[in-house]
Design a protein around this motif. Structure first.
Motif, PDB file in Angstrom:
ATOM      1  N   ASP A 167       0.802  -1.224   0.000  1.00 49.07           N
ATOM      2  CA  ASP A 167       0.000   0.000   0.000  1.00 49.07           C
ATOM      3  C   ASP A 167       0.830   1.268   0.000  1.00 49.07           C
ATOM      4  OD1 ASP A 167       0.966  -0.600   2.503  1.00 49.07           O
ATOM      5  OD2 ASP A 167      -0.796   0.166   3.582  1.00 49.07           O
ATOM      6  N   VAL A 168       2.148   1.183  -0.236  1.00 52.17           N
ATOM      7  CA  VAL A 168       2.975   2.385  -0.167  1.00 52.17           C
ATOM      8  C   VAL A 168       2.592   3.392  -1.249  1.00 52.17           C
ATOM      9  CG1 VAL A 168       4.835   1.580  -1.677  1.00 52.17           C
ATOM     10  CG2 VAL A 168       5.351   3.168   0.190  1.00 52.17           C
ATOM     11  N   ALA A 169       2.051   2.917  -2.387  1.00 48.55           N
ATOM     12  CA  ALA A 169       1.657   3.827  -3.469  1.00 48.55           C
ATOM     13  C   ALA A 169       0.465   4.692  -3.084  1.00 48.55           C
ATOM     14  CB  ALA A 169       1.340   3.034  -4.734  1.00 48.55           C
ATOM     15  N   GLN A 170      -0.224   4.352  -2.015  1.00 48.65           N
ATOM     16  CA  GLN A 170      -1.376   5.133  -1.573  1.00 48.65           C
ATOM     17  C   GLN A 170      -0.970   6.324  -0.709  1.00 48.65           C
ATOM     18  OE1 GLN A 170      -4.138   2.487   0.361  1.00 48.65           O
ATOM     19  NE2 GLN A 170      -3.873   0.873  -1.175  1.00 48.65           N
ATOM     20  N   TRP A 171       0.339   6.475  -0.501  1.00 44.44           N
ATOM     21  CA  TRP A 171       0.801   7.492   0.434  1.00 44.44           C
ATOM     22  C   TRP A 171       1.788   8.460  -0.208  1.00 44.44           C
ATOM     23  CZ3 TRP A 171      -1.276   8.023   5.193  1.00 44.44           C
ATOM     24  CH2 TRP A 171      -2.041   6.957   5.662  1.00 44.44           C
ATOM     25  N   ARG A 172       1.685   9.695   0.262  1.00 40.85           N
ATOM     26  CA  ARG A 172       2.688  10.709  -0.041  1.00 40.85           C
ATOM     27  C   ARG A 172       3.633  10.776   1.151  1.00 40.85           C
ATOM     28  NH1 ARG A 172       1.848  17.308   0.148  1.00 40.85           N
ATOM     29  NH2 ARG A 172       3.891  17.892  -0.711  1.00 40.85           N
ATOM     30  N   ARG A 173       4.919  10.611   0.881  1.00 40.46           N
ATOM     31  CA  ARG A 173       5.893  10.623   1.962  1.00 40.46           C
ATOM     32  C   ARG A 173       6.948  11.683   1.679  1.00 40.46           C
ATOM     33  NH1 ARG A 173       5.168   5.206   4.345  1.00 40.46           N
ATOM     34  NH2 ARG A 173       3.219   5.675   5.428  1.00 40.46           N
ATOM     35  N   VAL A 174       7.222  12.517   2.687  1.00 41.87           N
ATOM     36  CA  VAL A 174       8.274  13.527   2.609  1.00 41.87           C
ATOM     37  C   VAL A 174       9.093  13.422   3.888  1.00 41.87           C
ATOM     38  CG1 VAL A 174       8.849  15.953   2.326  1.00 41.87           C
ATOM     39  CG2 VAL A 174       6.787  15.030   1.244  1.00 41.87           C
ATOM     40  N   ALA A 175      10.393  13.238   3.724  1.00 48.69           N
ATOM     41  CA  ALA A 175      11.279  13.070   4.878  1.00 48.69           C
ATOM     42  C   ALA A 175      12.327  14.169   4.905  1.00 48.69           C
ATOM     43  CB  ALA A 175      11.958  11.706   4.824  1.00 48.69           C
ATOM     44  N   LEU A 176      12.588  14.698   6.090  1.00 47.34           N
ATOM     45  CA  LEU A 176      13.659  15.668   6.316  1.00 47.34           C
ATOM     46  C   LEU A 176      14.686  15.014   7.219  1.00 47.34           C
ATOM     47  CD1 LEU A 176      14.801  18.629   6.171  1.00 47.34           C
ATOM     48  CD2 LEU A 176      13.538  19.032   8.314  1.00 47.34           C
ATOM     49  N   ILE A 231       9.350  12.337   9.140  1.00 44.42           N
ATOM     50  CA  ILE A 231       8.686  11.866   7.928  1.00 44.42           C
ATOM     51  C   ILE A 231       7.214  12.261   7.980  1.00 44.42           C
ATOM     52  CG2 ILE A 231       8.115   9.879   6.503  1.00 44.42           C
ATOM     53  CD1 ILE A 231      10.542   8.463   7.532  1.00 44.42           C
ATOM     54  N   TYR A 232       6.806  12.996   6.959  1.00 45.61           N
ATOM     55  CA  TYR A 232       5.408  13.400   6.825  1.00 45.61           C
ATOM     56  C   TYR A 232       4.700  12.381   5.930  1.00 45.61           C
ATOM     57  CZ  TYR A 232       1.335  16.018   5.141  1.00 45.61           C
ATOM     58  OH  TYR A 232       0.057  16.412   4.800  1.00 45.61           O
ATOM     59  N   SER A 233       3.562  11.884   6.411  1.00 45.94           N
ATOM     60  CA  SER A 233       2.765  10.917   5.664  1.00 45.94           C
ATOM     61  C   SER A 233       1.352  11.453   5.489  1.00 45.94           C
ATOM     62  CB  SER A 233       2.709   9.567   6.401  1.00 45.94           C
ATOM     63  OG  SER A 233       4.001   9.019   6.555  1.00 45.94           O
ATOM     64  N   LEU A 258      23.308  21.901   7.100  1.00 48.51           N
ATOM     65  CA  LEU A 258      23.081  21.069   5.927  1.00 48.51           C
ATOM     66  C   LEU A 258      21.994  20.064   6.242  1.00 48.51           C
ATOM     67  CD1 LEU A 258      26.767  20.308   4.845  1.00 48.51           C
ATOM     68  CD2 LEU A 258      25.261  22.103   4.006  1.00 48.51           C
ATOM     69  N   ALA A 259      21.033  19.939   5.348  1.00 51.70           N
ATOM     70  CA  ALA A 259      19.951  18.985   5.520  1.00 51.70           C
ATOM     71  C   ALA A 259      19.513  18.506   4.150  1.00 51.70           C
ATOM     72  CB  ALA A 259      18.782  19.619   6.275  1.00 51.70           C
ATOM     73  N   GLU A 260      18.645  17.517   4.140  1.00 50.26           N
ATOM     74  CA  GLU A 260      18.156  16.974   2.876  1.00 50.26           C
ATOM     75  C   GLU A 260      16.683  16.609   3.018  1.00 50.26           C
ATOM     76  OE1 GLU A 260      19.449  13.659  -0.493  1.00 50.26           O
ATOM     77  OE2 GLU A 260      19.875  13.288   1.627  1.00 50.26           O
ATOM     78  N   LEU A 261      15.935  16.936   1.988  1.00 50.33           N
ATOM     79  CA  LEU A 261      14.517  16.607   1.925  1.00 50.33           C
ATOM     80  C   LEU A 261      14.346  15.515   0.873  1.00 50.33           C
ATOM     81  CD1 LEU A 261      12.108  18.005   3.457  1.00 50.33           C
ATOM     82  CD2 LEU A 261      11.554  19.082   1.275  1.00 50.33           C
ATOM     83  N   VAL A 262      13.788  14.386   1.266  1.00 51.03           N
ATOM     84  CA  VAL A 262      13.563  13.259   0.362  1.00 51.03           C
ATOM     85  C   VAL A 262      12.060  13.040   0.234  1.00 51.03           C
ATOM     86  CG1 VAL A 262      13.989  10.813  -0.065  1.00 51.03           C
ATOM     87  CG2 VAL A 262      15.746  12.198   1.037  1.00 51.03           C
ATOM     88  N   GLN A 263      11.565  13.058  -1.002  1.00 50.61           N
ATOM     89  CA  GLN A 263      10.138  12.901  -1.255  1.00 50.61           C
ATOM     90  C   GLN A 263       9.879  11.644  -2.072  1.00 50.61           C
ATOM     91  OE1 GLN A 263       7.987  16.542  -2.179  1.00 50.61           O
ATOM     92  NE2 GLN A 263       9.868  17.733  -2.050  1.00 50.61           N
ATOM     93  N   ALA A 264       8.821  10.947  -1.707  1.00 49.81           N
ATOM     94  CA  ALA A 264       8.440   9.725  -2.408  1.00 49.81           C
ATOM     95  C   ALA A 264       6.962   9.805  -2.760  1.00 49.81           C
ATOM     96  CB  ALA A 264       8.706   8.502  -1.534  1.00 49.81           C
TER      97      ALA A 264
END
Length: 303
Positions: A167-176, A231-233, A258-264
């Protein structure tokens, strides 16, 4: 004096040349001739020069990058849920179990590593955990991929686990992700919402029951050189606007962050945004910086 040295040297060289010619005309072979050391001459006094050196490369903090080629199929020898490695007779084990909402329930066991630092990696994210007195640590990790692979390392031992989250495709994920002490936090505002209203989601927002938006904080801040993440879901159709807030403290004032934002998401896969910010001086302690327009695939820099 320089002219006299030059004439003396020239005379010595001429004499040596005449002697060599005389020996050659007398039939003396080169093999049997006695070598003659000729004096070195310099138009000017010799100078010592140092070899040119290139400047040392500037060290930069680098985060693990998400790589779409990280496929569980390329990790032979792993079973469905866990793989373990042994070091110095102590076996470490990592298990991953799927949970609703595309969450992976992770449990790390390292009997010979009580109260030890654990480095946990997944799809370019890195967080640090802390084992208890029995050498165990657990976390609920919002996955960034359907076939999720996790790697944990503690006290020189490494364990790998994977699980499938349909079910991961049902979610918007953004991680800092960032390093401890930088005072960062991730925030999401639903359309029309204001900071502090019902549509504002942060790590301070209680996790609601069901499948609504939520923010999960990962990483143990007490670990040395801690690596933290949020992680924002939200459901895939979510349209919340994201921002990153940085508190200027006595610990980070004037420093480079320094930081990184990863979005899926299901459409674009994994994308990342680099954040490079130089904070104001310590006279600005207590102020708040807000970074917006966090478009994927770019570097956001501020001075």
């Amino acid at each position: 004096m320089a002219v006299l040295r030059f004439l003396a040297t020239a005379t010595a060289c001429a004499g040596a040349a005449f002697a060599i010619g005389h020996f050659m005309e007398s039939g003396v072979s080169r093999a049997s001739a006695t070598p003659v050391d000729l004096p070195q001459t310099f138009a000017d006094p010799p100078m010592l020069t140092a070899a040119a050196t290139e400047p040392a490369p500037v060290a930069t903090a680098v985060f693990d990058r998400p790589r779409l080629s990280r496929s569980p199929d390329r990790l032979p020898g792993l079973d469905t849920h866990a793989a373990a490695s042994a070091a110095d007779g102590c076996e470490s084990r990592l298990t991953a179990e799927p949970r609703p909402g595309a969450i992976a329930a992770l449990r790390f066991v390292a009997p010979c590593a009580p109260e030890a630092r654990v480095t946990l990696r997944h799809q370019g994210l890195t967080v640090t955990l802390l084992t208890d007195a029995q050498g165990t640590a657990g976390v609920l990790f919002p996955a960034l991929s359907r076939e999720a692979v996790f790697m944990a390392e503690a006290a020189g031992a490494t364990a790998v686990a994977r699980t499938v989250l349909p079910d991961v495709a049902q979610w918007r994920r953004v991680a800092l992700q960032w390093r401890d002490g930088d005072g960062l936090s991730l925030h999401a505002l639903a359309p029309g919402a204001r900071h502090g209203s019902d549509g504002h989601i942060s790590r301070a927002t209680p996790v609601a029951a069901g499948f609504g938006p939520s923010m999960v904080a990962l990483g143990h801040p007490a670990v040395p050189e801690a690596r933290l993440a949020e992680i924002y879901s939200a459901p895939a159709q979510d349209e919340a606007v994201l921002s990153v807030e940085i508190d200027v403290t006595a610990r980070n004032c004037g420093a480079a962050v320094l930081a990184e934002l990863v979005q899926a998401d299901a459409g674009r896969g994994l994308t990342s945004t680099d954040l490079e910010v130089t904070l104001p001086g310590c006279d600005a302690v207590g102020e708040l910086l807000v970074l917006q327009n966090l478009e994927p695939g770019r570097t956001l820099a501020a001075r």
